[in-house]
Design an enzyme around this catalytic site. Structure first.
Site, mmCIF file in Angstrom:
data_model
loop_
_atom_site.group_PDB
_atom_site.id
_atom_site.type_symbol
_atom_site.label_atom_id
_atom_site.label_comp_id
_atom_site.label_asym_id
_atom_site.label_seq_id
_atom_site.Cartn_x
_atom_site.Cartn_y
_atom_site.Cartn_z
ATOM 1 N N ARG A 67 13.702 -53.555 -54.080
ATOM 2 C CA ARG A 67 13.005 -54.212 -52.972
ATOM 3 C C ARG A 67 12.082 -55.267 -53.559
ATOM 4 O O ARG A 67 11.996 -55.447 -54.771
ATOM 5 C CB ARG A 67 12.162 -53.193 -52.162
ATOM 6 C CG ARG A 67 12.893 -52.414 -51.079
ATOM 7 C CD ARG A 67 13.355 -53.238 -49.896
ATOM 8 N NE ARG A 67 12.301 -53.958 -49.203
ATOM 9 C CZ ARG A 67 11.505 -53.438 -48.266
ATOM 10 N NH1 ARG A 67 11.616 -52.167 -47.934
ATOM 11 N NH2 ARG A 67 10.597 -54.186 -47.675
ATOM 12 N N LYS A 68 11.342 -55.924 -52.685
ATOM 13 C CA LYS A 68 10.370 -56.902 -53.168
ATOM 14 C C LYS A 68 9.276 -56.200 -53.967
ATOM 15 O O LYS A 68 9.075 -54.988 -53.847
ATOM 16 C CB LYS A 68 9.759 -57.670 -52.004
ATOM 17 C CG LYS A 68 8.866 -56.842 -51.089
ATOM 18 C CD LYS A 68 8.283 -57.740 -50.004
ATOM 19 C CE LYS A 68 7.376 -56.954 -49.061
ATOM 20 N NZ LYS A 68 6.807 -57.809 -48.004
ATOM 21 N N CYS B 39 2.817 -59.111 -41.950
ATOM 22 C CA CYS B 39 2.718 -60.209 -42.915
ATOM 23 C C CYS B 39 1.355 -60.884 -42.833
ATOM 24 O O CYS B 39 0.891 -61.478 -43.799
ATOM 25 C CB CYS B 39 3.832 -61.229 -42.672
ATOM 26 S SG CYS B 39 5.489 -60.579 -42.953
ATOM 27 N N GLY B 40 0.694 -60.786 -41.672
ATOM 28 C CA GLY B 40 -0.655 -61.312 -41.524
ATOM 29 C C GLY B 40 -1.742 -60.362 -41.992
ATOM 30 O O GLY B 40 -2.928 -60.672 -41.867
ATOM 31 N N ARG C 145 10.637 -71.021 -49.794
ATOM 32 C CA ARG C 145 9.386 -70.519 -50.368
ATOM 33 C C ARG C 145 9.264 -70.917 -51.832
ATOM 34 O O ARG C 145 10.194 -70.754 -52.616
ATOM 35 C CB ARG C 145 9.340 -68.998 -50.231
ATOM 36 C CG ARG C 145 8.085 -68.348 -50.752
ATOM 37 C CD ARG C 145 8.167 -66.842 -50.609
ATOM 38 N NE ARG C 145 8.122 -66.435 -49.216
ATOM 39 C CZ ARG C 145 8.760 -65.369 -48.724
ATOM 40 N NH1 ARG C 145 9.521 -64.636 -49.504
ATOM 41 N NH2 ARG C 145 8.644 -65.051 -47.452
ATOM 42 N N GLY D 25 2.560 -61.019 -36.128
ATOM 43 C CA GLY D 25 3.440 -60.972 -34.965
ATOM 44 C C GLY D 25 4.125 -59.654 -34.729
ATOM 45 O O GLY D 25 4.633 -59.405 -33.632
#
Length: 595
Positions: A246-247, A517-518, A127, A512
């Site tokens: 975390r992120k 994430c979508g 990424r 998914g």
């Protein structure tokens, strides 16, 4: 202390000294001549853990498995380790299977490498950090060169919902060449995954918008460098922010359109003038995120800051410091900023941020939130041909179905950019691209290019359904996904486009799994992978299926659709298409096309 690869940044801009006047770090960085060098063990950096208070380290010792992995060997060690792993694999001293599991599946994420062991063992998604989503033709061709060797099935490039680029198929032995190639092009993959600040999202129309309130480019670059440029060594990888709980996501909006989707970010900056002085600034919203356990819209922090580099960097640094040191280290599901804000209470959290910012003594004043504009406003479209405020210039938005690019398609975009937009390509969170600054006299020629016509997947004027498609990676590469998303999304969007007509863009998002994430909760129609059963030969059998969400909104009135309206729907065309057509008719006024 430990050793790290040393990449010399000729004339690089250090953020440690400061907050120089905003004479445009964006322009300096975009034209910077960077000389890449081999790793040099004469430069040392502290670990990310070394910046944590003792109390935080003690909590990490009894924390989650990931925290214990980071304490055993810091995630920032990957900045050097990836070079050593690659050398040993190339020289036959080891294989990728012999890389320690904690390195393979956790620490290598600090160089932006995510192992996709379930689908493509030994190969990684890599990424990039692409602040404000701006790339150039040279970088696009480099991406193509990086993935082409892995073949057309595994070696692909994705545009993401964070306005950045992901390379697929990457092997460890190839990573150093990719990393050095990126650094030579003033780009990095460092600190783009796991417990790091993710890509800085800004306005894709920055600097080319007649309704712009703030040009986000300089600010996105400044925050990107705060996070991932070491101010001591001027090398990529900043250990100060190398061990978060975390992120962490930051988005800066440049107009009322909110193309950055601030309402689903940990820090969202929304442009608004000060009611008394008229100075342009940002209202600050906090805590928006999506996960398998909880999806939350950001909350109003009752903070406003001026829209200058010093104020924006200081605010973000203050919030990051509090989150880094005080965030949950025991339960990763509770380690997002929203939980810390709720633990404090919004008012007390604001007080903590103000006190932290004041302690830096940079002259930054955080004021109460300012009234948002109330006059009607309609969010504008990014696809198609639109005038810019610059005389004789146009922006051209091009659909990239589901954000997926082959190596050749990367080169096609690079060729278009070189020919029409000064080599510049802008990415959107809808996974499409914009060519800016196209001469009005050249637009017709651009639209006639082979790469936008015939069998090409690219379109400058797509339909309202196929042009507004978003998709996560899906089961093709992601081991968490329950369904294949990108191919299904593209095929079903084309089918819907042929069957029904709508009078406005309809955003259909695919994801998914419940991690979303979508981002299905922001979509007009969201399709999330889920269990389903279908009668086949007289028996009910398990098949790939989905939940369907309806009514998410984006823009300045962004709102999340949290509950599915349908569940257990098979994703096969004969099952899903009728369900979607019913929704399009009942909710969005679709009419069937005449055959």
């Amino acid at each position: 202390m430990r050793w790290v690869p040393f990449v010399t940044f000729v004339g690089a801009i250090s953020l440690v000294d400061a907050f120089t006047p905003p004479s445009s770090i964006n322009h300096k960085l975009s034209t910077l001549n960077v000389a890449a060098a081999e790793p040099d063990v004469t430069v040392e950096k502290p670990t990310g853990t070394s910046f944590l208070p003792e109390e935080t380290v003690e909590r990490a010792k009894v924390g989650s498995p990931v925290e214990k992995v980071k304490l055993a060997k810091d995630g920032t060690s990957a900045w050097v380790d990836v070079y050593e792993f690659a050398r040993k694999i190339r020289e036959g001293e080891m294989t990728w299977e012999e890389v320690e599991k904690a390195d393979l599946d956790t620490r290598l994420k600090w160089v932006g490498m995510l192992h996709r062991g379930k689908r493509t063992p030994g190969q990684f998604m890599m990424r990039m950090k692409v602040p404000n989503g701006i790339v150039n033709a040279d970088q696009m061709r480099f991406y193509a060169d990086c993935v082409e060797k892995y073949g057309p099935e595994k070696g692909v490039v994705d545009i993401t919902t964070r306005q950045n680029i992901q390379l697929r198929g990457v092997k460890i032995e190839d990573a150093p060449d990719i990393i050095e190639g990126l650094h030579a092009r003033n780009q990095t993959s460092f600190q783009s995954a796991l417990d790091n600040v993710r890509n800085m999202v800004g306005s894709p129309l920055a600097g080319i918008d007649d309704q712009e309130l703030v040009d986000t480019r300089e600010l996105c670059n400044a925050i990107n460098d705060l996070i991932s440029l070491d101010p001591v060594t001027n090398t990529r990888g900043n250990p100060r922010w190398g061990n978060l709980p975390r992120k962490f996501n930051i988005a800066i909006s440049g107009s009322r359109d909110d193309y950055a989707h601030t309402h689903i970010n940990d820090i969202g900056l929304q442009p608004v003038k000060h009611a008394e002085t008229g100075e342009m600034g940002f209202n600050v919203v906090l805590g928006g995120f999506m996960s398998i356990k909880r999806v939350a819209e950001s909350v109003d922090s009752d903070m406003w800051i001026p829209a200058d580099r010093n104020s924006v960097v200081t605010l973000c640094e203050a919030i990051l410091r509090i989150f880094r040191d005080e965030g949950n280290r025991k339960n990763r599901q509770l380690a997002r900023l929203m939980y810390l804000v709720e633990e404090y209470g919004v008012e007390k959290f604001k007080e903590a941020v103000v006190a932290e910012a004041e302690s830096y003594d940079r002259g930054v004043k955080i004021e109460d939130a300012q009234p948002a504009p109330s006059e009607p406003f309609e969010r504008r479209e990014l696809l198609g041909v639109h005038p810019q405020p610059q005389e004789g210039k146009m922006r051209v938005g091009i659909m990239v179905p589901a954000g997926r690019l082959s190596a050749q398609e990367c080169r096609d975009l690079a060729d278009l950019a070189d020919k029409y937009s000064g080599g510049e390509v802008r990415l959107t969170v809808e996974q499409n691209v914009i060519l800016p600054n196209v001469d009005e006299s050249d637009v017709d020629d651009l639209l006639k290019e082979d790469s936008l016509n015939g069998d090409s997947r690219f379109k400058a004027n797509p339909g309202f359904i196929e042009g507004n498609l978003v998709s996560c990676t899906g089961a093709e590469f992601c081991g968490l996904a329950l369904i294949e998303t990108k191919a299904n999304a593209e095929a079903l969007a084309k089918k819907l486009e042929s069957l029904v007509a709508v009078d406005r863009p309809i955003r259909i998002h695919w994801t998914g799994c419940p991690n979303s994430c979508g981002q299905v909760q922001v979509a007009d129609i969201g399709i999330m992978g889920a269990p389903a059963r279908k009668e086949i030969d007289g028996k009910k059998v398990a098949v790939p299926g989905c939940k369907i969400f309806v009514g998410g909104k984006i823009g300045e009135e962004g709102h999340l659709s949290l509950d599915p309206v349908k569940t257990g729907i098979p994703i096969s065309e004969e099952d899903l298409i009728p369900e979607l057509i019913d929704i399009l008719k009942s909710e969005f006024g679709a009419v069937e096309k005449k055959k």
